[in-house]
Design an enzyme around this catalytic site. Structure first.
Site, PDB file in Angstrom:
ATOM      1  N   LYS A 141       0.827  -1.204   0.000  1.00 32.95           N
ATOM      2  CA  LYS A 141       0.000   0.000   0.000  1.00 32.95           C
ATOM      3  C   LYS A 141       0.870   1.266   0.000  1.00 32.95           C
ATOM      4  O   LYS A 141       2.071   1.206   0.296  1.00 32.95           O
ATOM      5  CB  LYS A 141      -0.924  -0.029   1.216  1.00 32.95           C
ATOM      6  CG  LYS A 141      -1.968  -1.158   1.170  1.00 32.95           C
ATOM      7  CD  LYS A 141      -2.855  -1.108   2.419  1.00 32.95           C
ATOM      8  CE  LYS A 141      -3.997  -2.091   2.364  1.00 32.95           C
ATOM      9  NZ  LYS A 141      -4.862  -1.993   3.574  1.00 32.95           N
ATOM     10  N   TYR A 175     -12.379  -1.814  -3.194  1.00 33.44           N
ATOM     11  CA  TYR A 175     -12.869  -2.033  -1.825  1.00 33.44           C
ATOM     12  C   TYR A 175     -14.395  -1.922  -1.741  1.00 33.44           C
ATOM     13  O   TYR A 175     -14.929  -1.608  -0.685  1.00 33.44           O
ATOM     14  CB  TYR A 175     -12.208  -1.031  -0.881  1.00 33.44           C
ATOM     15  CG  TYR A 175     -10.835  -1.459  -0.396  1.00 33.44           C
ATOM     16  CD1 TYR A 175     -10.658  -2.638   0.334  1.00 33.44           C
ATOM     17  CD2 TYR A 175      -9.708  -0.686  -0.643  1.00 33.44           C
ATOM     18  CE1 TYR A 175      -9.406  -3.026   0.794  1.00 33.44           C
ATOM     19  CE2 TYR A 175      -8.450  -1.063  -0.184  1.00 33.44           C
ATOM     20  CZ  TYR A 175      -8.310  -2.236   0.536  1.00 33.44           C
ATOM     21  OH  TYR A 175      -7.071  -2.621   1.010  1.00 33.44           O
ATOM     22  N   PHE A 208     -15.227   3.761   7.456  1.00 34.67           N
ATOM     23  CA  PHE A 208     -13.844   4.073   7.054  1.00 34.67           C
ATOM     24  C   PHE A 208     -13.650   4.101   5.535  1.00 34.67           C
ATOM     25  O   PHE A 208     -12.549   4.376   5.055  1.00 34.67           O
ATOM     26  CB  PHE A 208     -12.852   3.078   7.687  1.00 34.67           C
ATOM     27  CG  PHE A 208     -13.094   1.621   7.339  1.00 34.67           C
ATOM     28  CD1 PHE A 208     -12.649   1.084   6.138  1.00 34.67           C
ATOM     29  CD2 PHE A 208     -13.759   0.781   8.226  1.00 34.67           C
ATOM     30  CE1 PHE A 208     -12.857  -0.248   5.818  1.00 34.67           C
ATOM     31  CE2 PHE A 208     -13.988  -0.563   7.906  1.00 34.67           C
ATOM     32  CZ  PHE A 208     -13.538  -1.072   6.706  1.00 34.67           C
ATOM     33  N   ARG A 229      -1.854 -14.066   4.786  1.00 34.15           N
ATOM     34  CA  ARG A 229      -2.587 -13.361   5.853  1.00 34.15           C
ATOM     35  C   ARG A 229      -1.840 -13.503   7.194  1.00 34.15           C
ATOM     36  O   ARG A 229      -1.786 -12.555   7.979  1.00 34.15           O
ATOM     37  CB  ARG A 229      -4.006 -13.911   5.981  1.00 34.15           C
ATOM     38  CG  ARG A 229      -4.876 -13.694   4.755  1.00 34.15           C
ATOM     39  CD  ARG A 229      -5.453 -12.323   4.608  1.00 34.15           C
ATOM     40  NE  ARG A 229      -6.247 -11.859   5.713  1.00 34.15           N
ATOM     41  CZ  ARG A 229      -6.955 -10.729   5.711  1.00 34.15           C
ATOM     42  NH1 ARG A 229      -6.977  -9.952   4.623  1.00 34.15           N
ATOM     43  NH2 ARG A 229      -7.638 -10.347   6.759  1.00 34.15           N
ATOM     44  N   THR A 260      -5.300  -6.686  10.990  1.00 36.57           N
ATOM     45  CA  THR A 260      -5.569  -5.387  10.348  1.00 36.57           C
ATOM     46  C   THR A 260      -4.989  -4.229  11.158  1.00 36.57           C
ATOM     47  O   THR A 260      -4.358  -3.321  10.597  1.00 36.57           O
ATOM     48  CB  THR A 260      -7.094  -5.198  10.198  1.00 36.57           C
ATOM     49  OG1 THR A 260      -7.637  -6.349   9.549  1.00 36.57           O
ATOM     50  CG2 THR A 260      -7.417  -3.952   9.390  1.00 36.57           C
ATOM     51  N   ARG A 284       2.612  -6.132   9.462  1.00 36.60           N
ATOM     52  CA  ARG A 284       1.887  -4.998  10.025  1.00 36.60           C
ATOM     53  C   ARG A 284       2.420  -4.593  11.395  1.00 36.60           C
ATOM     54  O   ARG A 284       2.513  -3.401  11.705  1.00 36.60           O
ATOM     55  CB  ARG A 284       0.392  -5.307  10.051  1.00 36.60           C
ATOM     56  CG  ARG A 284      -0.226  -5.185   8.634  1.00 36.60           C
ATOM     57  CD  ARG A 284      -1.586  -5.809   8.556  1.00 36.60           C
ATOM     58  NE  ARG A 284      -2.330  -5.396   7.356  1.00 36.60           N
ATOM     59  CZ  ARG A 284      -3.501  -5.921   7.020  1.00 36.60           C
ATOM     60  NH1 ARG A 284      -4.058  -6.862   7.762  1.00 36.60           N
ATOM     61  NH2 ARG A 284      -4.119  -5.506   5.921  1.00 36.60           N
ATOM     62  N   ASN A 319      -1.876   0.448   6.920  1.00 34.34           N
ATOM     63  CA  ASN A 319      -1.315  -0.797   7.455  1.00 34.34           C
ATOM     64  C   ASN A 319      -0.481  -1.579   6.439  1.00 34.34           C
ATOM     65  O   ASN A 319      -0.320  -2.791   6.550  1.00 34.34           O
ATOM     66  CB  ASN A 319      -2.431  -1.640   8.074  1.00 34.34           C
ATOM     67  CG  ASN A 319      -3.493  -2.018   7.060  1.00 34.34           C
ATOM     68  OD1 ASN A 319      -3.387  -1.694   5.882  1.00 34.34           O
ATOM     69  ND2 ASN A 319      -4.515  -2.723   7.521  1.00 34.34           N
ATOM     70  N   HIS A 340      -2.122  -5.350   1.719  1.00 37.30           N
ATOM     71  CA  HIS A 340      -3.408  -6.035   1.523  1.00 37.30           C
ATOM     72  C   HIS A 340      -3.106  -7.464   1.121  1.00 37.30           C
ATOM     73  O   HIS A 340      -2.143  -7.726   0.403  1.00 37.30           O
ATOM     74  CB  HIS A 340      -4.213  -5.358   0.396  1.00 37.30           C
ATOM     75  CG  HIS A 340      -5.381  -6.190  -0.053  1.00 37.30           C
ATOM     76  ND1 HIS A 340      -6.600  -6.137   0.574  1.00 37.30           N
ATOM     77  CD2 HIS A 340      -5.494  -7.138  -1.034  1.00 37.30           C
ATOM     78  CE1 HIS A 340      -7.421  -7.013  -0.010  1.00 37.30           C
ATOM     79  NE2 HIS A 340      -6.776  -7.630  -0.986  1.00 37.30           N
ATOM     80  N   GLU A 365      -9.920 -10.428  -7.141  1.00 41.60           N
ATOM     81  CA  GLU A 365      -8.917  -9.375  -6.979  1.00 41.60           C
ATOM     82  C   GLU A 365      -7.753  -9.514  -7.965  1.00 41.60           C
ATOM     83  O   GLU A 365      -7.189  -8.500  -8.394  1.00 41.60           O
ATOM     84  CB  GLU A 365      -8.400  -9.377  -5.542  1.00 41.60           C
ATOM     85  CG  GLU A 365      -9.465  -8.904  -4.554  1.00 41.60           C
ATOM     86  CD  GLU A 365      -9.035  -9.024  -3.106  1.00 41.60           C
ATOM     87  OE1 GLU A 365      -9.836  -8.637  -2.237  1.00 41.60           O
ATOM     88  OE2 GLU A 365      -7.917  -9.500  -2.826  1.00 41.60           O
TER      89      GLU A 365
HETATM   90  O1  CDP Z   1      -7.009  -5.604   5.081  1.00 36.88           O
HETATM   91  P1  CDP Z   1      -7.829  -6.510   5.975  1.00 36.88           P
HETATM   92  O2  CDP Z   1      -8.509  -7.627   5.231  1.00 36.88           O
HETATM   93  O3  CDP Z   1      -7.026  -6.992   7.153  1.00 36.88           O
HETATM   94  O4  CDP Z   1      -8.978  -5.585   6.635  1.00 36.88           O
HETATM   95  P2  CDP Z   1     -10.448  -5.214   6.105  1.00 36.88           P
HETATM   96  O5  CDP Z   1     -11.378  -5.300   7.262  1.00 36.88           O
HETATM   97  O6  CDP Z   1     -10.804  -5.964   4.879  1.00 36.88           O
HETATM   98  O7  CDP Z   1     -10.308  -3.647   5.754  1.00 36.88           O
HETATM   99  C1  CDP Z   1      -9.697  -3.233   4.557  1.00 36.88           C
HETATM  100  C2  CDP Z   1      -8.778  -2.084   4.885  1.00 36.88           C
HETATM  101  O8  CDP Z   1      -9.560  -0.979   5.351  1.00 36.88           O
HETATM  102  C3  CDP Z   1      -7.781  -2.336   6.024  1.00 36.88           C
HETATM  103  O9  CDP Z   1      -6.640  -3.057   5.622  1.00 36.88           O
HETATM  104  C4  CDP Z   1      -7.455  -0.917   6.461  1.00 36.88           C
HETATM  105  O10 CDP Z   1      -6.530  -0.278   5.558  1.00 36.88           O
HETATM  106  C5  CDP Z   1      -8.817  -0.236   6.323  1.00 36.88           C
HETATM  107  N1  CDP Z   1      -9.572  -0.220   7.597  1.00 36.88           N
HETATM  108  C6  CDP Z   1      -9.658   0.969   8.312  1.00 36.88           C
HETATM  109  O11 CDP Z   1      -9.101   1.985   7.911  1.00 36.88           O
HETATM  110  N2  CDP Z   1     -10.371   1.014   9.504  1.00 36.88           N
HETATM  111  C7  CDP Z   1     -10.995  -0.090   9.960  1.00 36.88           C
HETATM  112  N3  CDP Z   1     -11.682  -0.014  11.110  1.00 36.88           N
HETATM  113  C8  CDP Z   1     -10.927  -1.288   9.242  1.00 36.88           C
HETATM  114  C9  CDP Z   1     -10.204  -1.325   8.058  1.00 36.88           C
HETATM  115 MG    MG Z   2     -10.005  -7.546   3.793  1.00 41.50          MG
END
Ligand code: CDP
Ligand code: MG
Length: 141
Positions: free
Chosen positions: A9, A49, A57, A85, A91, A102, A112, A115, A126
């Site tokens: 990212k 997304y 968010f 993962r 996350t 992370r 973070n 992805h 994706e």
């Molecule tokens: O990336 P990951 O699958 O771990 O998390 P996600 O729940 O799919 O969320 C996608 C992305 O949104 C995260 O990697 C963060 O960059 C962002 N995010 C955020 O800014 N605030 C949150 N509460 C949850 C996610």
């Molecule tokens: Mg995700």
């Protein structure tokens, strides 16, 4: 063998962490099948997304993901989706296990650093978001 879509990212790309992050995946035996540098717009980040479009968010995430270059790549390996993962960590970097990408590099829950596809269904959507079939297929094994 399984394939997954990873994105380094903008926060990590702009801190020149691409090599260090790729090394984590390569040391775990993952092979790079495709890679490129792209600059998303808020709109294209929003499409990627889309699953999160109702979340609070979402707007901030789309702005951040379009704030600098992204480095999407296709990684291949045994259990690549779950292995990636694990190597990424949770996350929120405050909750990520020690030694994960992370935990070591992320700036915040939003910024973070990486992805990774969360399921075979996500990977199947994706990978073609960023790469044509040929680009993945012709990469040297
Ligand atoms: O990336 P990951 O699958 O771990 O998390 P996600 O729940 O799919 O969320 C996608 C992305 O949104 C995260 O990697 C963060 O960059 C962002 N995010 C955020 O800014 N605030 C949150 N509460 C949850 C996610
Ligand atoms: Mg995700």
């Amino acid at each position: 063998m399984e394939r997954t879509l990873v994105i380094i990212k903008p926060d990590a790309f702009l801190r020149n962490l691409t090599g260090k992050i790729l090394a984590r995946f390569e040391e775990a035996g993952m092979r790079i099948r495709a890679a490129r540098v792209v600059r998303l717009t808020p709109e294209t980040a929003g499409l990627f997304y889309e699953v999160h479009k109702e979340r609070p968010f979402y707007a901030s995430l789309c702005a951040y993901m379009s704030s600098g270059p992204c480095f999407p790549l296709v990684l291949e390996g045994e259990n690549a989706i779950s292995r990636v993962r694990e190597i990424m960590g949770a996350t929120d970097p405050a909750e990520a296990a020690p030694g994960t990408i992370r935990a070591d590099f992320a700036e915040s829950k939003e910024r973070n650093s990486v992805h990774g596809s969360d399921s075979p269904e996500s990977a199947a959507k994706e990978i073609p978001f960023f790469f044509a079939d040929l680009e993945v297929a012709v990469t040297a094994r």
